[in-house]
Design an enzyme around this catalytic site. Structure first.
Site, PDB file in Angstrom:
ATOM      1  N   LYS A   1      -0.312 -28.569  42.141  1.00  0.00           N
ATOM      2  CA  LYS A   1      -1.878 -29.124  42.876  1.00  0.00           C
ATOM      3  C   LYS A   1      -2.727 -28.253  42.285  1.00  0.00           C
ATOM      4  O   LYS A   1      -2.637 -27.160  42.370  1.00  0.00           O
ATOM      5  CB  LYS A   1      -1.560 -29.064  44.222  1.00  0.00           C
ATOM      6  CG  LYS A   1      -2.771 -29.887  45.103  1.00  0.00           C
ATOM      7  CD  LYS A   1      -2.537 -29.552  46.496  1.00  0.00           C
ATOM      8  CE  LYS A   1      -3.810 -30.249  47.456  1.00  0.00           C
ATOM      9  NZ  LYS A   1      -3.678 -30.110  48.741  1.00  0.00           N
TER      10      LYS A   1
ATOM     11  N   SER B   1      -4.263 -34.648  51.066  1.00  0.00           N
ATOM     12  CA  SER B   1      -5.142 -34.177  49.697  1.00  0.00           C
ATOM     13  C   SER B   1      -4.189 -33.694  48.632  1.00  0.00           C
ATOM     14  O   SER B   1      -4.782 -33.688  47.433  1.00  0.00           O
ATOM     15  CB  SER B   1      -5.967 -32.594  50.139  1.00  0.00           C
ATOM     16  OG  SER B   1      -5.164 -31.795  50.284  1.00  0.00           O
TER      17      SER B   1
ATOM     18  N   SER C   1      -1.722 -32.860  54.562  1.00  0.00           N
ATOM     19  CA  SER C   1      -2.020 -32.928  53.186  1.00  0.00           C
ATOM     20  C   SER C   1      -0.656 -33.068  52.372  1.00  0.00           C
ATOM     21  O   SER C   1      -0.749 -33.215  51.117  1.00  0.00           O
ATOM     22  CB  SER C   1      -2.910 -32.021  52.559  1.00  0.00           C
ATOM     23  OG  SER C   1      -4.305 -32.217  52.990  1.00  0.00           O
TER      24      SER C   1
END
Length: 422
Positions: A72, A141, A165
Site C-alpha cells: 500500500k 483506504s 481500511s
C-alpha cells in the site's frame, strides 16, 4: 498446469520449496495477470515489471521465498516511489524501506509494486475499481491491495487500518483481510495519520496465507488455521454499535453464519456491548481526525490547495475541537479495551458483520466503516472471511474479532467459521 497466479501464497510457497515452481515463473505469471487486468482494475500506483523481476531473482531463502507481494502506497519503499495517495508527494523516493516491507523482504518476499491508497489513507479515493464489477468501489483506504489480491495479480498485499481500511475492502473484494493486534508490525516508514489507531495488516486469498505471511514477518507462531481445532469455539454474536446501518442481507448473513456455527458445534451467545464500548465508538472520529490534523500539519500549512475538499473539511473541523476532546477520546478507548477484556471472558471471539452490505456502486465513496471502527480502537485482531454473495452478485464476508494478543486464536476461529459455512 494451474496458472501460478491463481495459487495462494501457501500453495506457491510449497511449490517453490518442492522445486516445481520458481520465483521467476511465479512473478512472471503475476505480471502477466496484471498486464491483462490492470487497465480495468487499476490496482497499482506503481508497477515496474523489470524491478519486480529483479526482486524475484534476488529473493532470499525464507518462509516467503519468492512470493510476490504488493505494498500500500503509504509505506515507504527504497526502490519504488511512495506518494501516499497525494499529489503533494508525487515522485517522492524514500531512501529506505518501511519496517514492514523490510520484514517481508527478509522473509524472502519479492516486492511486485505499490498499490493504490486513498489520499493519506483517509477518504478521497483513487482510481481502483472492484474486480467483480468495475462500476463498484473496491472499498478503502487499502483499495489497490484488496483489488490486486482479489484479481489474482499478487498473492498477498499490505494494507493499513484506522477505522475499517483492511477489513471493509477485503470484504467488498471477496478476500481475507487481517488487521492484527495493534503494533504487531512496526510502523517505521509508514505515513502515520492516527497515532492511536493506525495498524499495518495484510490481505490474502486464504486465512492460512495471512498466518503464513504475518508469522514469517514477525517470527510469531500463528498456528495452522487449516488444522482442525481441538474444540468448537464459543462465540459472542453482535451486529455492533449501529445495527441500523446494516442492510437486510447483512443481517441475514450474520444469522446464517451463527446458525452454521451452531450446527458445526459452536456455542453462539448474544454479546451486548458494554457502555464503555459505545462511548469509545462515539469518540472514534474525534481521535482519528484530530490526530490526522496533527500528523498532516506540514501539508495543511503549506500545501492546502493540493488537499482534497473532503480531507480539508475534516482537518478544518478538527481545528475547532478543544484538545481535551482528544484526551477524552483516548481515555474512552482505554476504558473500552479494559471493559472488552472483562466482558469477553469465556469467549473465544466475536462474530460480527464485516461491512454494511455489498460494495456500493460508484467510485467516489469507498464505503462506511461503522462495522469496523470499534474493533480497530480496541486494538485486538480482526479478520474478515468471504462467505457469500449479495443480491447484486458481489462478495460479502463475516468478521471475527478478538482481544489484543489473541491473533492465533482469532485466525483459527475465522477459518473455522468459514469452513462451517461451507
Amino acid at each position: 498446469m494451474t496458472d501460478p497466479s491463481r495459487l495462494t501464497a501457501t500453495e506457491a510457497s510449497r511449490a517453490i520449496a518442492a522445486g516445481t515452481l520458481s520465483p521467476a515463473a511465479l512473478m512472471e505469471a503475476c505480471l502477466d495477470r496484471a498486464a491483462a487486468r490492470e487497465g480495468v482494475t487499476r490496482a497499482f500506483a506503481w508497477l515496474d515489471a523489470p524491478a519486480a523481476r529483479r526482486a524475484a531473482a534476488a529473493a532470499r531463502p525464507g518462509l516467503l521465498h519468492g512470493i510476490p507481494f504488493g505494498v500500500k502506497d503509504v509505506l515507504d519503499t527504497a526502490d519504488l516511489p511512495t506518494g501516499y495517495g497525494s499529489p503533494i508527494w508525487a515522485g517522492h523516493r524514500p531512501r529506505g524501506d518501511a519496517a514492514a516491507v523490510a520484514a517481508a523482504r527478509a522473509a524472502g518476499g519479492a516486492l511486485m509494486g505499490k498499490t493504490v491508497t486513498t489520499e493519506f489513507a483517509t477518504r478521497n479515493p483513487g482510481a481502483t475499481t472492484n474486480p467483480h464489477n468495475a462500476a463498484h468501489t473496491p472499498g478503502g483506504s487499502s483499495s489497490g491491495s484488496a483489488a490486486a489480491v482479489a484479481d489474482f495479480m499478487v498473492p498477498f498485499a499490505f494494507g493499513t487500518q484506522t477505522a475499517g481500511s483492511i477489513v471493509r475492502p477485503a470484504a467488498y473484494c471477496g478476500v481475507v483481510g487481517y488487521k492484527p493486534s495493534f503494533g504487531t508490525l512496526h510502523r517505521g516508514g509508514m505515513k502515520v495519520c492516527s497515532e492511536s489507531l493506525d495498524t499495518i495488516g495484510i490481505m490474502a486469498r486464504s486465512v492460512a496465507d495471512c498466518a503464513l505471511a504475518m508469522g514469517a514477518m514477525t517470527g510469531r507462531d500463528l498456528g495452522d488455521p487449516d488444522a482442525k481445532p481441538g474444540r468448537a469455539p464459543r462465540l459472542g454474536l453482535t451486529v455492533g454499535h449501529d445495527a441500523s446501518s446494516a442492510t437486510p442481507e447483512t443481517l441475514a448473513l450474520l444469522d446464517r453464519a451463527a446458525e452454521a456455527a451452531r450446527r458445526a458445534g459452536a456455542e453462539v451467545v448474544p454479546f451486548a456491548l458494554p457502555p464503555a464500548l459505545l462511548r469509545a465508538a462515539e469518540l472514534h472520529g474525534h481521535m482519528m481526525n484530530m490526530e490526522t490534523r496533527q500528523a498532516l500539519a506540514w501539508e495543511y500549512a503549506h500545501c492546502r490547495p493540493q488537499l482534497s475538499a473532503v480531507l480539508l473539511d475534516r482537518l478544518d473541523w478538527s481545528g475547532t475541537q478543544p484538545p481535551a476532546m482528544l484526551d477524552e477520546a483516548r481515555a474512552a478507548a482505554a476504558a473500552a479495551r479494559a471493559a472488552f477484556a472483562a466482558a469477553t471472558e469465556g469467549l473465544d471471539a466475536i462474530l460480527t458483520p464485516s461491512a454494511p452490505g455489498e460494495a456500493p456502486e460508484g467510485l467516489s465513496y469507498t464505503g462506511d466503516a461503522t462495522f469496523n471502527l470499534l474493533w480497530t480502537l480496541l486494538w485486538g485482531p480482526n479478520v474478515t472471511v468471504p462467505v457469500a454473495t449479495g443480491p447484486k452478485g458481489l462478495p460479502m464476508g463475516v468478521q471475527v474479532a478478538g482481544r489484543m494478543g489473541d491473533d492465533r486464536q482469532v485466525l483459527a476461529v475465522a477459518r473455522w467459521v468459514q469452513a462451517a459455512m461451507g
